[in-house]
Design a protein around this motif. Structure first.
Motif, mmCIF file in Angstrom:
data_model
loop_
_atom_site.group_PDB
_atom_site.id
_atom_site.type_symbol
_atom_site.label_atom_id
_atom_site.label_comp_id
_atom_site.label_asym_id
_atom_site.label_seq_id
_atom_site.Cartn_x
_atom_site.Cartn_y
_atom_site.Cartn_z
ATOM 1 N N LYS A 173 -6.855 17.974 0.073
ATOM 2 C CA LYS A 173 -6.358 16.357 0.137
ATOM 3 C C LYS A 173 -7.564 15.591 0.556
ATOM 4 C CE LYS A 173 -1.692 17.475 -0.136
ATOM 5 N NZ LYS A 173 -0.129 17.189 0.502
ATOM 6 N N GLU A 174 -8.462 15.291 -0.054
ATOM 7 C CA GLU A 174 -9.465 14.369 0.462
ATOM 8 C C GLU A 174 -9.434 13.214 0.551
ATOM 9 O OE1 GLU A 174 -12.961 16.456 -1.288
ATOM 10 O OE2 GLU A 174 -12.905 18.056 -0.131
ATOM 11 N N ALA A 175 -8.520 12.475 -0.608
ATOM 12 C CA ALA A 175 -8.520 11.155 -0.834
ATOM 13 C C ALA A 175 -7.545 10.362 0.241
ATOM 14 C CB ALA A 175 -8.126 10.828 -2.241
ATOM 15 N N ASN A 176 -7.564 10.459 1.345
ATOM 16 C CA ASN A 176 -6.741 9.870 2.287
ATOM 17 C C ASN A 176 -7.388 8.652 2.775
ATOM 18 O OD1 ASN A 176 -4.534 11.592 2.296
ATOM 19 N ND2 ASN A 176 -5.396 13.038 3.766
ATOM 20 N N TYR A 177 -6.447 7.446 2.899
ATOM 21 C CA TYR A 177 -7.211 6.255 3.269
ATOM 22 C C TYR A 177 -6.058 5.805 4.327
ATOM 23 C CZ TYR A 177 -9.655 6.749 -0.788
ATOM 24 O OH TYR A 177 -10.380 7.252 -2.049
ATOM 25 N N ASN A 178 -6.640 5.307 5.355
ATOM 26 C CA ASN A 178 -5.884 4.688 6.441
ATOM 27 C C ASN A 178 -5.867 3.232 6.079
ATOM 28 O OD1 ASN A 178 -5.526 7.039 7.850
ATOM 29 N ND2 ASN A 178 -7.517 6.778 8.994
ATOM 30 N N ILE A 179 -4.778 2.512 6.305
ATOM 31 C CA ILE A 179 -4.470 1.185 5.667
ATOM 32 C C ILE A 179 -3.651 0.553 6.710
ATOM 33 C CG2 ILE A 179 -3.980 -0.454 4.029
ATOM 34 C CD1 ILE A 179 -4.511 1.817 1.951
ATOM 35 N N PHE A 191 -0.824 3.037 7.952
ATOM 36 C CA PHE A 191 -0.134 4.305 7.479
ATOM 37 C C PHE A 191 -1.120 4.779 6.400
ATOM 38 C CE2 PHE A 191 -0.070 0.497 4.520
ATOM 39 C CZ PHE A 191 -0.385 0.948 3.355
ATOM 40 N N VAL A 192 -0.993 5.878 5.948
ATOM 41 C CA VAL A 192 -2.106 6.795 5.203
ATOM 42 C C VAL A 192 -1.588 6.571 3.623
ATOM 43 C CG1 VAL A 192 -2.920 9.192 4.805
ATOM 44 C CG2 VAL A 192 -2.412 8.271 7.168
ATOM 45 N N SER A 193 -2.434 6.267 2.892
ATOM 46 C CA SER A 193 -2.447 6.130 1.385
ATOM 47 C C SER A 193 -3.181 7.329 0.902
ATOM 48 C CB SER A 193 -2.678 4.952 0.914
ATOM 49 O OG SER A 193 -2.652 4.846 -0.440
ATOM 50 N N TYR A 194 -2.441 8.287 0.133
ATOM 51 C CA TYR A 194 -3.302 9.326 -0.594
ATOM 52 C C TYR A 194 -3.712 8.915 -2.149
ATOM 53 C CZ TYR A 194 -4.384 13.575 -2.735
ATOM 54 O OH TYR A 194 -4.866 14.637 -3.380
ATOM 55 N N GLY A 195 -4.902 8.719 -2.181
ATOM 56 C CA GLY A 195 -5.307 8.640 -3.704
ATOM 57 C C GLY A 195 -5.491 7.070 -4.088
ATOM 58 N N ASN A 196 -5.117 6.086 -3.332
ATOM 59 C CA ASN A 196 -4.952 4.770 -3.774
ATOM 60 C C ASN A 196 -5.564 3.710 -2.363
ATOM 61 O OD1 ASN A 196 -4.586 2.193 -4.577
ATOM 62 N ND2 ASN A 196 -2.329 2.425 -4.769
ATOM 63 N N LYS A 197 -6.759 3.437 -2.531
ATOM 64 C CA LYS A 197 -7.423 2.753 -1.436
ATOM 65 C C LYS A 197 -7.030 1.323 -1.407
ATOM 66 C CE LYS A 197 -11.788 2.933 -3.612
ATOM 67 N NZ LYS A 197 -13.040 3.354 -3.454
ATOM 68 N N GLU A 198 -6.400 0.713 -2.591
ATOM 69 C CA GLU A 198 -6.069 -0.807 -2.987
ATOM 70 C C GLU A 198 -4.567 -1.121 -2.452
ATOM 71 O OE1 GLU A 198 -8.673 -2.573 -4.013
ATOM 72 O OE2 GLU A 198 -9.831 -0.639 -4.132
ATOM 73 N N ARG A 199 -3.790 -0.123 -1.910
ATOM 74 C CA ARG A 199 -2.457 -0.315 -1.512
ATOM 75 C C ARG A 199 -2.442 -1.398 -0.167
ATOM 76 N NH1 ARG A 199 1.529 4.676 -0.021
ATOM 77 N NH2 ARG A 199 3.225 3.291 0.889
ATOM 78 N N LYS A 200 -1.527 -2.074 -0.220
ATOM 79 C CA LYS A 200 -1.580 -3.287 0.663
ATOM 80 C C LYS A 200 -0.145 -2.991 1.578
ATOM 81 C CE LYS A 200 -3.838 -6.208 -2.680
ATOM 82 N NZ LYS A 200 -3.375 -7.041 -3.884
#
Length: 137
Positions: free
Chosen positions: A99-105, A114-123
């Motif tokens: 699981k390499e596509a974790n984004y901290n948003i 929060f952490v979004s997996y696979g979607n860096k555009e989440r708001k």
């Protein structure tokens, strides 16, 4: 050792595989494989040579059930005989998923990280925050 593993050992042994190869494929001890084979007449001396399957370069076995997987020519190597086996294997081996596509948003509404997996555009962290930010301001 489960009944399924015992069947896999018998199938692989009849296909001509050695104890160490079977142990690697099934994740069991070599001594466990040897003992099982000797107790159930699966040692190399007791196997009927006429029943042995000649191993071809493209003959592979399903990682879940041990069935033969037929490889289509010029295609990626298949590891499983069916989708059912593939999903069952991955569900029991979740720790192997990369699981390499974790984004901290940071949420636009509440400011919570929060952490979004696979979607860096989440708001937003949740649907409730989206509704509150969009319609209640």
């Amino acid at each position: 050792m489960t009944n399924k593993q015992k069947e896999q050992i018998a199938n692989l042994r009849h296909a001509g595989y050695s104890y160490s190869v079977i142990a690697d494929k099934l994740g069991l001890s070599v001594n466990t494989i040897k003992t099982h084979c000797k107790r159930h007449g699966l040692s190399s001396k007791e196997i009927d040579k006429s029943k042995l399957v000649i191993r071809a370069a493209n003959l592979h076995y399903c990682q879940e059930c041990g069935e033969v997987v037929i490889q289509p020519p010029k295609r990626k190597l298949k590891r499983f005989c069916s989708d059912k086996c593939r999903m069952k294997w991955w569900n029991t081996h979740q720790y192997l998923i990369k699981k390499e596509a974790n984004y901290n948003i940071v949420c636009r509404n509440c400011g919570k990280q929060f952490v979004s997996y696979g979607n860096k555009e989440r708001k937003y962290c949740c649907h409730a925050c989206y509704i509150q930010d969009r319609f209640e301001k």
